[in-house]
Design an enzyme around this catalytic site. Sequence first.
Site, short mmCIF file in Angstrom:
data_model
loop_
_atom_site.label_atom_id
_atom_site.label_comp_id
_atom_site.label_asym_id
_atom_site.label_seq_id
_atom_site.Cartn_x
_atom_site.Cartn_y
_atom_site.Cartn_z
CG HIS A 153 -9.51 48.05 39.23
ND1 HIS A 153 -8.30 47.62 39.69
CD2 HIS A 153 -10.40 47.06 39.51
CE1 HIS A 153 -8.43 46.40 40.23
NE2 HIS A 153 -9.70 46.04 40.12
CE LYS A 157 -10.57 48.80 43.07
NZ LYS A 157 -11.66 48.16 43.82
P1 NAD Z 1 -21.25 50.89 41.76
O1 NAD Z 1 -20.91 52.27 42.18
O2 NAD Z 1 -21.68 50.66 40.35
O3 NAD Z 1 -22.41 50.32 42.72
C1 NAD Z 1 -22.48 50.53 44.10
C2 NAD Z 1 -23.96 50.62 44.46
O4 NAD Z 1 -24.09 50.59 45.89
C3 NAD Z 1 -24.61 51.93 43.99
O5 NAD Z 1 -25.79 51.65 43.24
C4 NAD Z 1 -24.93 52.67 45.29
O6 NAD Z 1 -26.11 53.45 45.21
C5 NAD Z 1 -25.10 51.50 46.25
N1 NAD Z 1 -24.96 51.84 47.67
C6 NAD Z 1 -24.12 52.74 48.23
N2 NAD Z 1 -24.26 52.72 49.57
C7 NAD Z 1 -25.20 51.79 49.85
C8 NAD Z 1 -25.78 51.31 51.06
N3 NAD Z 1 -25.44 51.82 52.26
N4 NAD Z 1 -26.74 50.35 50.98
C9 NAD Z 1 -27.14 49.86 49.78
N5 NAD Z 1 -26.61 50.28 48.59
C10 NAD Z 1 -25.66 51.24 48.65
O7 NAD Z 1 -19.99 49.99 42.12
P2 NAD Z 1 -19.62 48.53 41.53
O8 NAD Z 1 -18.71 48.68 40.38
O9 NAD Z 1 -20.85 47.73 41.41
O10 NAD Z 1 -18.69 47.98 42.72
C11 NAD Z 1 -19.20 47.81 44.03
C12 NAD Z 1 -18.09 47.30 44.95
O11 NAD Z 1 -17.70 45.99 44.54
C13 NAD Z 1 -16.80 48.12 44.92
O12 NAD Z 1 -16.26 48.16 46.23
C14 NAD Z 1 -15.87 47.33 44.01
O13 NAD Z 1 -14.50 47.54 44.29
C15 NAD Z 1 -16.29 45.93 44.39
N6 NAD Z 1 -15.99 44.90 43.40
C16 NAD Z 1 -15.63 43.70 43.91
C17 NAD Z 1 -15.42 42.64 43.06
C18 NAD Z 1 -15.08 41.30 43.66
O14 NAD Z 1 -14.84 40.33 42.90
N7 NAD Z 1 -15.05 41.18 44.99
C19 NAD Z 1 -15.56 42.79 41.68
C20 NAD Z 1 -15.93 44.03 41.18
C21 NAD Z 1 -16.16 45.08 42.06
#
Ligand code: NAD
Length: 266
Positions: A153, A157
């Site tokens: 990844h 992450k």
């Molecule tokens: P990222 O860091 O780019 O985005 C996370 C966002 O959440 C940030 O903008 C942060 O400010 C915000 N945030 C943090 N705490 C918060 C809260 N309490 N309320 C509202 N917003 C809040 O991360 P990303 O790459 O977008 O990934 C996010 C999550 O999704 C990770 O856990 C990642 O592993 C997961 N993910 C899952 C899949 C899937 O298919 N299920 C795919 C990709 C990523």
Amino acid sequence: MINVLVTGALGKMGREVCKSVIMAGDLQLVGAVDVRGEEQDVGVLLGGGEIGVPVKNDLAEELSQKRPDVMVDFTVPAAAAANAKAALYRKVRPVVGTTGISAEEIKEIMEIAGENGTGGVIAPNFAIGAVLMMKFAVQAAKYFPCVEIIELHHDQKLDAPSGTALKTAQALMEARGDFPPGERTAIEKLPGVRGGCFDGGIRLHSVRLPGLVAHQEVIFGGVGQTLTIRHDSISRESFMPGVLLAIRRVMNLEQIVFGLESLLCE
Ligand code: NAD
């Protein structure tokens, strides 16, 4: 029209979800929440014109005011469970993509959803190819004595191993009941170099590098042969058909469903 609120709207996945919801004819983006809330309009944020949806930082207030049908959460492991519960208490259906939520938290979310008859989806991987990778790996499990999983990844992450790797290992253990931990490395010159052991059997390895998105290899080993099943998400768009499917299907659920595979027709 299904009204959708996105939490983590300023993140990499959240932005992609906002874009996909705006573009879908049967979905309406009614709210966007991020702790880094900047009051900026989501349309402008995505490089277009205003759509009248500013990013806010108070989820409880947004849920009460906008009264969405579905809340999509792509935030951080420390926040996702509380967000899902906040949605369920208001009978808003959570679609959670955030990984790293503990088994206890998932159980609690399922109980709350069951008690108030509200549906939801929790899926560690919304890419259909990743779901197929897990399915094919389960099929191969009974023919090979040994297996190891390598997940790769991007370096931002937060959790390791990935939710997909854990889910794959769990599915392989359920399919087989046993998987010996492989050879005994007599001399481990660097602690942890052989990865982490899931349930005392399957070894998991996590790679984190800039340039990667989300990738996984399940490598089976047998006498004189190996079988590698590999999936690559090369852009975050790969997750969007699965997320949109979950938003649509969750409208007819009355409990939490875990894993995208539960929503796909056989
Ligand atoms: P990222 O860091 O780019 O985005 C996370 C966002 O959440 C940030 O903008 C942060 O400010 C915000 N945030 C943090 N705490 C918060 C809260 N309490 N309320 C509202 N917003 C809040 O991360 P990303 O790459 O977008 O990934 C996010 C999550 O999704 C990770 O856990 C990642 O592993 C997961 N993910 C899952 C899949 C899937 O298919 N299920 C795919 C990709 C990523």
